[in-house]
Design a protein around this motif. Structure first.
Motif, short mmCIF file in Angstrom:
data_model
loop_
_atom_site.label_atom_id
_atom_site.label_comp_id
_atom_site.label_asym_id
_atom_site.label_seq_id
_atom_site.Cartn_x
_atom_site.Cartn_y
_atom_site.Cartn_z
N ARG A 10 -92.96 -15.72 0.65
CA ARG A 10 -92.29 -15.98 1.94
C ARG A 10 -92.89 -15.12 3.05
O ARG A 10 -93.11 -15.60 4.17
CB ARG A 10 -90.79 -15.70 1.82
CG ARG A 10 -89.99 -16.88 1.29
CD ARG A 10 -88.50 -16.72 1.61
NE ARG A 10 -87.95 -15.53 0.97
CZ ARG A 10 -87.44 -15.52 -0.24
NH1 ARG A 10 -87.41 -16.63 -0.96
NH2 ARG A 10 -86.95 -14.40 -0.76
N THR A 11 -93.20 -13.85 2.73
CA THR A 11 -93.78 -12.97 3.76
C THR A 11 -95.17 -13.43 4.15
O THR A 11 -95.53 -13.46 5.34
CB THR A 11 -93.84 -11.52 3.21
OG1 THR A 11 -92.52 -11.12 2.83
CG2 THR A 11 -94.38 -10.58 4.27
N LEU A 12 -95.98 -13.81 3.16
CA LEU A 12 -97.33 -14.27 3.48
C LEU A 12 -97.32 -15.57 4.28
O LEU A 12 -98.25 -15.85 5.04
CB LEU A 12 -98.13 -14.47 2.18
CG LEU A 12 -98.42 -13.19 1.37
CD1 LEU A 12 -99.20 -13.53 0.10
CD2 LEU A 12 -99.19 -12.18 2.20
N LEU A 13 -96.26 -16.36 4.12
CA LEU A 13 -96.14 -17.61 4.88
C LEU A 13 -95.44 -17.40 6.23
O LEU A 13 -95.15 -18.36 6.93
CB LEU A 13 -95.36 -18.65 4.04
CG LEU A 13 -96.08 -19.12 2.77
CD1 LEU A 13 -95.15 -20.02 1.95
CD2 LEU A 13 -97.36 -19.86 3.13
N GLY A 14 -95.15 -16.13 6.55
CA GLY A 14 -94.54 -15.83 7.85
C GLY A 14 -93.05 -16.08 7.91
O GLY A 14 -92.50 -16.25 9.00
N THR A 69 -87.61 -6.73 6.80
CA THR A 69 -88.64 -6.08 7.62
C THR A 69 -89.37 -4.98 6.86
O THR A 69 -90.59 -4.82 6.96
CB THR A 69 -87.99 -5.47 8.88
OG1 THR A 69 -87.25 -6.49 9.54
CG2 THR A 69 -89.04 -4.92 9.81
N ARG A 70 -88.61 -4.22 6.06
CA ARG A 70 -89.23 -3.12 5.31
C ARG A 70 -90.27 -3.65 4.32
O ARG A 70 -91.39 -3.13 4.22
CB ARG A 70 -88.13 -2.35 4.58
CG ARG A 70 -88.64 -1.26 3.66
CD ARG A 70 -87.49 -0.41 3.14
NE ARG A 70 -87.88 0.38 1.99
CZ ARG A 70 -87.77 -0.01 0.73
NH1 ARG A 70 -87.28 -1.21 0.47
NH2 ARG A 70 -88.14 0.78 -0.26
N LEU A 71 -89.91 -4.68 3.57
CA LEU A 71 -90.87 -5.24 2.61
C LEU A 71 -92.06 -5.86 3.33
O LEU A 71 -93.21 -5.78 2.84
CB LEU A 71 -90.17 -6.30 1.75
CG LEU A 71 -89.06 -5.78 0.82
CD1 LEU A 71 -88.51 -6.91 -0.03
CD2 LEU A 71 -89.57 -4.64 -0.07
N ALA A 72 -91.81 -6.48 4.46
CA ALA A 72 -92.91 -7.07 5.22
C ALA A 72 -93.91 -6.01 5.67
O ALA A 72 -95.13 -6.22 5.64
CB ALA A 72 -92.36 -7.84 6.42
#
Length: 356
Positions: free
Chosen positions: A53-57, A62-65
């Protein structure tokens, strides 16, 4: 087997090509899986779904991102780029030199980079170090150290090319020139270390440890700007390397300018190696072992061997880097130590299997 009678491609040949293509596709899938897994593993475990999910934006944490985009992903991409660069440089050197021991180490390029870094630390004063809160040490002027390492790597490449032009561009001349340069730069590094004080000596040794965590997004951009064009260059010359494998006379007969192909290939491989070494330090055995593993998996045809070496190099260095982070957590092993421990026995195994 019929040979393209009436312009029809034999079914056996089509199946042969399909198997190799499927293997390359499988390596691409393996690399993607390793990338997501490497980003998820570490001191803070991140679920694979959150990584995707983070790589797909679409990050919802926020911390994990921040961990993914600022720490894990740059390190993983640096490992992949370094693995691709070292592996394709090793595959090209082995073909150009017609020597299975062809690699950046064989030709002294890595030793030249180590000498350049030691010279920067000792003579130019970039070796003043500071301890971070976690006890880590940092070279205060890494760009000067990197620039010196790159300059000496390039100098080694130019000397090899110059000697080859003077004495004839034969594989033997290039290998012997590389061995001599490797010994010379190793001796130079030892001399600097002998006269260094404790702080300078620690800085020199610290730099020689290959470490993918040194690269940020700017360094990754520069590495990609060298690795990708070099990879395209080598793959574009795949038919020339196939012809050289059959012998210089045969290649000449097929219209290949052997000396020009050999010199430009050597220069490109050395520049590629210099870029990786100057940013990440010395990472051994990837350039030597990966092409041999790829050759056993997919054969000697450079149309497939070069892409397979690239994919294997990126995947293996990424896997080794992830294992180095997790093996003695929270301590992080230098990835170069792990590649040496894994690479040497693997190479010996390949040699023994080859003998049989």
């Amino acid at each position: 087997m019929p040979h393209f009678e009436d312009g029809v491609i034999p079914a056996e040949y089509s199946a042969y090509i399909s198997r190799k293509t499927l293997l390359l596709i499988g390596l691409v899938g393996l690399s993607g899986l390793l990338l997501v897994t490497a980003v998820s593993l570490g001191a803070v475990r991140i679920p694979l779904a959150d990584v995707l999910r983070t790589l797909l934006g679409q990050a919802d944490n926020t911390r994990l991102a921040l961990i993914i985009w600022n720490i894990r992903l740059p390190q993983a991409l640096a490992a992949i780029l370094a693995g691709i660069g070292l592996a394709v440089a090793g595959a090209a050197m082995q073909s150009i030199l017609r020597n299975p021991l062809g690699s950046p180490f064989t030709l002294g390029v890595s030793q030249a980079g180590a000498f350049g870094a030691a010279f920067s630390v000792m003579v130019l004063g970039s070796g003043i170090m500071q301890s971070a809160n976690a006890g880590a040490v940092t070279i205060l002027n890494p760009w000067l150290t990197t620039a010196c390492a790159f300059a000496f790597c390039l100098l080694a490449a130019l000397v090899i090319v110059a000697v080859a032009r003077l004495r004839g561009t034969t594989p033997e001349v290039m290998v012997l020139a590389g061995v001599a340069l490797g010994s010379l730069f190793t001796a130079g590094t030892m001399l600097l270390q002998y006269f260094a004080d404790d702080v300078q000596l620690a800085a020199m040794v610290f730099w020689t440890f290959g470490d993918t965590a040194r690269a940020g997004w700017r360094e990754i951009g520069i590495m990609a700007g060298v690795v990708v064009p070099a990879m395209v260059f080598f793959i574009a010359n795949r038919w020339n390397y196939n012809a050289i494998d059959a012998g210089d006379e045969t290649a000449h007969g097929l219209g290949v300018l052997v000396e020009r192909v050999r010199l430009t290939g050597m220069l490109a491989a050395c520049v590629l190696t210099a870029t990786v070494v100057s940013f990440l330090g010395i990472i051994g055995f990837v350039g030597l072992v990966c092409p041999h593993i790829a050759r056993r998996m997919i054969g000697d045809d450079h149309c497939f061997l070069l892409p397979a070496s690239c994919l294997l190099g990126g995947a293996l260095l990424l896997a080794a880097d992830t294992a180095a982070r997790l093996a003695l957590a929270p301590h992080v092993l230098p990835v170069s130590v792990l590649t040496a421990f894994l690479g040497a026995p693997t190479f010996l195994f390949l040699l023994v299997r080859g003998r049989r």
